[in-house]
Design an enzyme around this catalytic site. Structure first.
Site, mmCIF file in Angstrom:
data_model
loop_
_atom_site.group_PDB
_atom_site.id
_atom_site.type_symbol
_atom_site.label_atom_id
_atom_site.label_comp_id
_atom_site.label_asym_id
_atom_site.label_seq_id
_atom_site.Cartn_x
_atom_site.Cartn_y
_atom_site.Cartn_z
ATOM 1 N N ASN A 115 42.489 12.521 -6.360
ATOM 2 C CA ASN A 115 43.639 11.931 -5.671
ATOM 3 C C ASN A 115 43.160 11.039 -4.544
ATOM 4 O OD1 ASN A 115 45.980 13.090 -3.238
ATOM 5 N ND2 ASN A 115 46.392 11.544 -4.756
ATOM 6 N N CYS A 148 47.621 18.788 3.176
ATOM 7 C CA CYS A 148 48.475 18.008 4.073
ATOM 8 C C CYS A 148 47.874 17.966 5.485
ATOM 9 C CB CYS A 148 49.868 18.606 4.135
ATOM 10 S SG CYS A 148 50.981 17.701 5.240
ATOM 11 N N ALA A 202 50.487 8.909 -5.475
ATOM 12 C CA ALA A 202 51.617 9.324 -4.636
ATOM 13 C C ALA A 202 52.463 8.124 -4.213
ATOM 14 C CB ALA A 202 51.106 10.088 -3.419
ATOM 15 N N PRO A 213 53.232 15.708 -5.694
ATOM 16 C CA PRO A 213 54.398 16.315 -5.044
ATOM 17 C C PRO A 213 54.626 15.645 -3.699
ATOM 18 C CG PRO A 213 52.476 17.735 -4.807
ATOM 19 C CD PRO A 213 52.057 16.604 -5.698
ATOM 20 N N MET A 214 55.859 15.197 -3.450
ATOM 21 C CA MET A 214 56.144 14.461 -2.219
ATOM 22 C C MET A 214 57.405 15.013 -1.561
ATOM 23 S SD MET A 214 55.207 10.590 -3.524
ATOM 24 C CE MET A 214 55.886 10.803 -5.175
ATOM 25 N N VAL A 215 57.287 15.433 -0.313
ATOM 26 C CA VAL A 215 58.415 15.997 0.421
ATOM 27 C C VAL A 215 59.564 14.996 0.469
ATOM 28 C CG1 VAL A 215 59.198 16.856 2.660
ATOM 29 C CG2 VAL A 215 56.918 17.444 1.824
ATOM 30 N N HIS A 262 41.687 15.614 -2.923
ATOM 31 C CA HIS A 262 41.930 14.328 -2.282
ATOM 32 C C HIS A 262 40.616 13.851 -1.690
ATOM 33 C CE1 HIS A 262 44.744 11.491 -0.130
ATOM 34 N NE2 HIS A 262 43.609 11.283 0.506
ATOM 35 N N GLN A 317 54.874 22.797 -5.902
ATOM 36 C CA GLN A 317 53.905 22.981 -4.823
ATOM 37 C C GLN A 317 54.581 23.614 -3.607
ATOM 38 O OE1 GLN A 317 52.245 19.851 -2.018
ATOM 39 N NE2 GLN A 317 50.455 20.117 -3.347
#
Length: 368
Positions: free
Chosen positions: A188, A88, A212, A26-28, A157, A59
């Site tokens: 990740n 994050c 990502a 998931p990437m903003v 991650h 997410q």
């Protein structure tokens, strides 16, 4: 409500076939339905989906149970699961108690998971994404506690919150964390190619691998290509043409900026960055990138019919508040998704300006 994909079955099927689940992170600002569809498979203005958009896990970043549970209820009819972002490391997120800030409050994370399990059906996936803590035992304890709370899977991650994306991931720590729990674990960090993903899976014995920034540069990464093929670029253009009212120029242009990184010269990149209309972008791509045969390819997959998402007024009005940046009651300005104190407000305007930021450098995008 659209048909669902069982996330548990995905992991079970992969394990049965000695494979692993491949995941687009998931990437903003980037994980739009058009881009999700390209990889084969804030409400209203930000969330949309299609009948073909599955498996889909949404997410959320949250710092209290009430917001997380209510947000999950809003997307429940349209998704296969939800995920809590505890990975994050960005300053704006940490400052407001989101992302990695939650790793020091495991009891809060547990409440979030329990809140979902007590509010939505058990076949709806709930997961948590974390980072490795400096004390590995704390990481293992957290994962075990989350397993007992009822998470469907975990994403880990392989770096600590203080590490940069350029640093190597800790595969030994990942291996220990994965071995400590029974639920599926997605690894990740550091995945740039399919070979990287295969190696990571083999080394740490994970159930899935997430990529990502490399997915932005090459949406076909998991198919084994070394760079974005022309057919993928053409498909992205087709998706825009199929539903042009559903995508902004910023989104369309920025994704092409990443995808064309290895297909254009430096001079061409600078020229492409300055383009400001759909028409100019399409003309440039057809002239400098696509071959004639690329325009007649027959694609099996399409976006599919968009679903009109209807959200509960009771929930949305309950959480309506004024934007801390502009003061409006309903706002999707940059201050809500970026560090507005450090921004000049021009990071994501209708035109990509040619300043000191190299928009062709995909390494700028952190893997969370």
């Amino acid at each position: 409500m659209k048909s669902r994909t069982s996330i548990t079955d995905l992991f079970d099927d992969a394990k049965y076939n000695n494979k692993y689940v491949k995941v687009c992170a998931p990437m903003v600002r980037y994980s739009k339905v058009q881009f999700r569809t390209l990889n084969e498979k804030a409400r209203s203005s930000e969330f949309c989906t299609t009948v073909n958009d599955s498996p889909l896990i949404v997410q959320f970043a949250a710092n209290n149970q009430d917001d997380f549970v209510d947000a999950s209820k809003l997307v429940y009819p349209y998704a296969d699961g939800i995920d809590l972002n505890c990975g994050c490391p960005q300053r704006w997120a940490m400052k407001d108690g989101y992302g990695c800030a939650l790793l020091s409050k495991p009891e809060v994370i547990h409440d979030f998971v329990r809140g979902i399990r007590g509010s939505l059906p058990n076949n709806f996936s709930v997961s948590v994404k974390i980072r490795i803590l400096k004390e590995l035992k704390r990481t293992i304890d957290l994962c075990r506690q989350l397993e007992m709370c009822g998470v469907t899977f975990l994403t880990v991650h392989g770096r600590t919150p203080s590490q940069k994306s350029s640093e190597k991931i800790d595969t030994e720590a990942l291996k220990e964390v994965i071995a400590s729990v029974s639920v599926p674990v997605i690894a990740n960090g550091g995945v740039k190619t399919l070979l990287d993903a295969d190696r990571l899976h083999k080394e740490v014995n994970c159930d899935g691998v997430m990529a990502a920034s490399a997915i932005l540069a090459n949406p076909t990464l998991f198919s084994g290509t070394s760079r974005t093929p022309h057919s993928c670029v053409k498909l992205w253009m087709d998706f825009k043409n199929e539903a042009s009212e559903k995508i902004t120029f910023q989104c369309y242009h920025h994704h092409l900026v990443f995808m064309l990184d290895k297909l254009l010269t430096k001079a061409q990149k600078n020229e492409f960055n300055s383009l400001s209309t759909f028409e100019c972008v399409d003309e440039y791509v057809r002239e400098h990138v696509l071959d004639s045969q690329d325009c007649v390819l027959d694609y099996e997959h399409r976006l599919g019919e968009f679903i009109e998402c209807k959200f509960s007024d009771e929930i949305t009005l309950k959480h309506s508040s004024k934007c801390r940046g502009c003061g409006k009651s309903t706002c999707y300005c940059i201050c809500n998704v970026y560090d507005y104190d450090a921004s000049d407000g021009a990071f994501f305007t209708s035109r990509v300006t040619n300043d000191s930021l190299d928009y062709m450098d995909s390494s700028l995008f952190d893997e969370d």
